[in-house]
Design a protein around this motif. Structure first.
Motif, mmCIF file in Angstrom:
data_model
loop_
_atom_site.group_PDB
_atom_site.id
_atom_site.type_symbol
_atom_site.label_atom_id
_atom_site.label_comp_id
_atom_site.label_asym_id
_atom_site.label_seq_id
_atom_site.Cartn_x
_atom_site.Cartn_y
_atom_site.Cartn_z
ATOM 1 N N UNK A 214 70.977 -23.304 -47.174
ATOM 2 C CA UNK A 214 69.943 -23.749 -46.229
ATOM 3 C C UNK A 214 70.106 -25.241 -45.957
ATOM 4 N N UNK A 215 70.073 -25.619 -44.691
ATOM 5 C CA UNK A 215 70.099 -27.035 -44.332
ATOM 6 C C UNK A 215 68.706 -27.626 -44.506
ATOM 7 N N UNK A 216 68.627 -28.956 -44.480
ATOM 8 C CA UNK A 216 67.337 -29.614 -44.671
ATOM 9 C C UNK A 216 66.341 -29.225 -43.573
ATOM 10 N N UNK A 217 66.813 -29.122 -42.341
ATOM 11 C CA UNK A 217 65.923 -28.735 -41.232
ATOM 12 C C UNK A 217 65.354 -27.339 -41.462
ATOM 13 N N UNK A 218 66.182 -26.431 -41.971
ATOM 14 C CA UNK A 218 65.722 -25.066 -42.229
ATOM 15 C C UNK A 218 64.701 -25.036 -43.369
ATOM 16 N N UNK A 219 64.912 -25.879 -44.383
ATOM 17 C CA UNK A 219 63.980 -25.933 -45.512
ATOM 18 C C UNK A 219 62.636 -26.518 -45.070
ATOM 19 N N UNK A 220 62.675 -27.544 -44.224
ATOM 20 C CA UNK A 220 61.422 -28.116 -43.700
ATOM 21 C C UNK A 220 60.619 -27.054 -42.965
ATOM 22 N N UNK A 221 61.323 -26.253 -42.163
ATOM 23 C CA UNK A 221 60.652 -25.185 -41.416
ATOM 24 C C UNK A 221 60.014 -24.166 -42.362
ATOM 25 N N UNK A 222 60.741 -23.796 -43.413
ATOM 26 C CA UNK A 222 60.210 -22.844 -44.389
ATOM 27 C C UNK A 222 59.002 -23.421 -45.126
ATOM 28 N N UNK A 223 59.073 -24.713 -45.469
ATOM 29 C CA UNK A 223 57.952 -25.345 -46.181
ATOM 30 C C UNK A 223 56.687 -25.358 -45.317
ATOM 31 N N UNK A 236 63.363 -31.054 -56.288
ATOM 32 C CA UNK A 236 63.779 -30.001 -57.200
ATOM 33 C C UNK A 236 65.088 -29.331 -56.802
ATOM 34 N N UNK A 237 65.333 -29.152 -55.499
ATOM 35 C CA UNK A 237 66.404 -28.239 -55.093
ATOM 36 C C UNK A 237 67.424 -28.817 -54.112
ATOM 37 N N UNK A 238 67.265 -30.067 -53.666
ATOM 38 C CA UNK A 238 68.223 -30.663 -52.730
ATOM 39 C C UNK A 238 69.401 -31.253 -53.497
ATOM 40 N N UNK A 239 70.354 -31.813 -52.767
ATOM 41 C CA UNK A 239 71.369 -32.622 -53.416
ATOM 42 C C UNK A 239 72.804 -32.267 -53.120
ATOM 43 N N UNK A 240 73.069 -31.085 -52.566
ATOM 44 C CA UNK A 240 74.449 -30.729 -52.247
ATOM 45 C C UNK A 240 74.813 -31.343 -50.897
ATOM 46 N N UNK A 241 75.750 -32.274 -50.915
ATOM 47 C CA UNK A 241 76.121 -33.000 -49.709
ATOM 48 C C UNK A 241 77.392 -32.381 -49.144
ATOM 49 N N UNK A 242 77.252 -31.615 -48.058
ATOM 50 C CA UNK A 242 78.393 -30.974 -47.411
ATOM 51 C C UNK A 242 78.536 -31.545 -46.012
ATOM 52 N N UNK A 243 79.618 -32.299 -45.813
ATOM 53 C CA UNK A 243 79.815 -33.034 -44.560
ATOM 54 C C UNK A 243 78.576 -33.889 -44.286
ATOM 55 N N UNK A 244 77.906 -33.675 -43.159
ATOM 56 C CA UNK A 244 76.712 -34.471 -42.822
ATOM 57 C C UNK A 244 75.413 -33.742 -43.157
ATOM 58 N N UNK A 245 75.501 -32.666 -43.921
ATOM 59 C CA UNK A 245 74.330 -31.833 -44.189
ATOM 60 C C UNK A 245 73.897 -31.939 -45.652
ATOM 61 N N UNK A 338 81.114 -37.340 -58.357
ATOM 62 C CA UNK A 338 80.270 -36.197 -58.742
ATOM 63 C C UNK A 338 78.937 -36.711 -59.258
ATOM 64 N N UNK A 339 77.899 -35.892 -59.110
ATOM 65 C CA UNK A 339 76.555 -36.283 -59.522
ATOM 66 C C UNK A 339 75.723 -35.025 -59.748
#
Length: 382
Positions: A214-223, A236-245, A338-339
């Motif tokens: 799920x992208x951040x925009x999709x998570x905002x919509x779900x919230x 709690x659940x963010x943090x995976x940085x894939x390209x610009x997402x 890595x983080x």
């Protein structure tokens, strides 16, 4: 709506880019994406109503490719169980698939003239009918992970995939190949065992970045829809940085939206016990690197040497790279660091470390307590 992936696959159909391996951690939506591809391309489906309200319906090739192809869809984990063991997987897949193809193409594949291999069978159908195939393989790497020490099984499986997909002949009968699993394709020396595949991974997601997870925009919509605190979900659940997402694990987001409880859902699908042997490997600097990461630091990782299997892990960087593919660490592609991606994973990694009571961790905690006490006591020298 992840149907934007179909816009890309439609564009590369029957080209040299139509060989795709898309790897992600558990519960990132790999299987449901594979099912979406099958539902869209398969002649065995009438899925126009499913897709007509999604993004793919706005693209030029929507109707042209909808339900137009023979799709061979395999779940290797299921095949292992059905075959009665890992050593029987290739013969099981070959026998069952050819049997199905005989019922669909009886005029081409007579029982008297049964082909000895699946690639030969597909080639013969293509010559006789001009039809090409879409092949979708889910959990493609389960034999690489679970049968890591069984070289005979691995060689047989990799050779089967090579025969199916590598070389000039497969390009004649293949419309699209989509492999998905946790690990990228196994390396032999420095080359991929299937070096004609485009690979999209946690290290380099490329154009696939927004389509798995799920992208951040999709998570905002779900919230908003489920009345959840977005900032808390992000912590709690963010943090995976894939390209610009910024990408979230769908399993965790769905669970917190439905249940309303902020906790680690990771252990429900992948126990930290699986990584304990790796983080306890006696490589220089590995334990200190894990402790640094847990304390909030980002550390440099050389991901190039990892062979994409668990047998050939030979260094601290190999272990950290494996943890990135498993989703226990995030990765910054530009900085090559890595983080720990979020609080959920921090808790899982902490449990893995504490389960073995590292001396390094105990010392680190004691030093931290002394430093805090000295700070509160205004002890500048300490």
């Amino acid at each position: 709506d992840k149907s934007g992936l179909l816009v890309y696959t439609n564009r590369v159909l029957a080209s040299t880019d139509a060989f795709i391996c898309n790897s992600r951690p558990r519960r990132f939506g790999k299987s449901i994406t594979a099912n979406m591809l099958a539902a869209y391309y398969s002649k065995g489906c009438d899925s126009s109503k499913m897709f007509e309200k999604l993004k793919i319906s706005q693209s030029d090739g929507f109707k042209k490719h909808l339900n137009k192809y023979d799709v061979i869809q395999l779940d290797i984990q299921w095949c292992i169980n059905a075959a009665g063991g890992a050593d029987q997987v290739v013969s099981y897949i070959t026998e069952k698939t050819i049997s199905e193809l005989q019922s669909i193409y009886p005029e081409v594949l007579t029982t008297k003239n049964q082909q000895t291999s699946l690639p030969e069978t597909l080639a013969k159908i293509n010559v006789a009918t001009g039809n090409k195939f879409v092949v979708i393989i889910d959990e493609w790497d389960v034999l690489i992970r679970d049968e890591a020490a069984n070289k005979k099984v691995q060689e047989k499986y990799i050779n089967f995939l090579r025969a199916m997909f590598k070389g000039t002949e497969p390009t004649k009968y293949i419309q699209l190949v989509y492999l998905t699993g946790i690990l990228p394709i196994k390396k032999e020396k420095t080359q991929s065992a299937l070096n004609n595949f485009d690979e999209f991974t946690m290290l380099d997601a490329g154009v696939m970045a927004p389509y798995i997870g799920f992208t951040e925009a999709e998570v905002k919509d779900l919230c908003e829809r489920y009345h959840r605190d977005f900032e808390k979900v992000k912590y709690w659940y963010d943090g995976y940085l894939l390209e610009d997402y910024q990408v979230y694990n769908p399993k965790a987001v769905v669970s917190v939206c439905v249940r309303g409880r902020f906790r680690s859902y990771w252990s429900e699908t992948a126990s930290y016990e699986a990584i304990v042997p790796f983080i306890n490997m006696n490589y220089d600097g590995l334990k200190n690197a894990i402790i640094e990461i847990l304390s909030g630091a980002s550390i440099k990782v050389n991901t190039a040497a990892f062979k994409n299997d668990t047998v050939n892990i030979q260094s601290k960087d190999d272990v950290l790279t494996y943890l990135i593919h498993l989703g226990y660490l995030g990765y910054n592609q530009n900085r090559r660091t890595a983080f720990v991606p979020n609080e959920e994973i921090r808790q899982e990694l902490t449990m893995a470390v504490e389960s073995r009571k590292w001396n390094e961790m105990i010392t680190f905690q004691q030093e931290s307590e002394h430093l805090l006490e000295a700070t509160l006591d205004m002890d500048e020298e300490a």
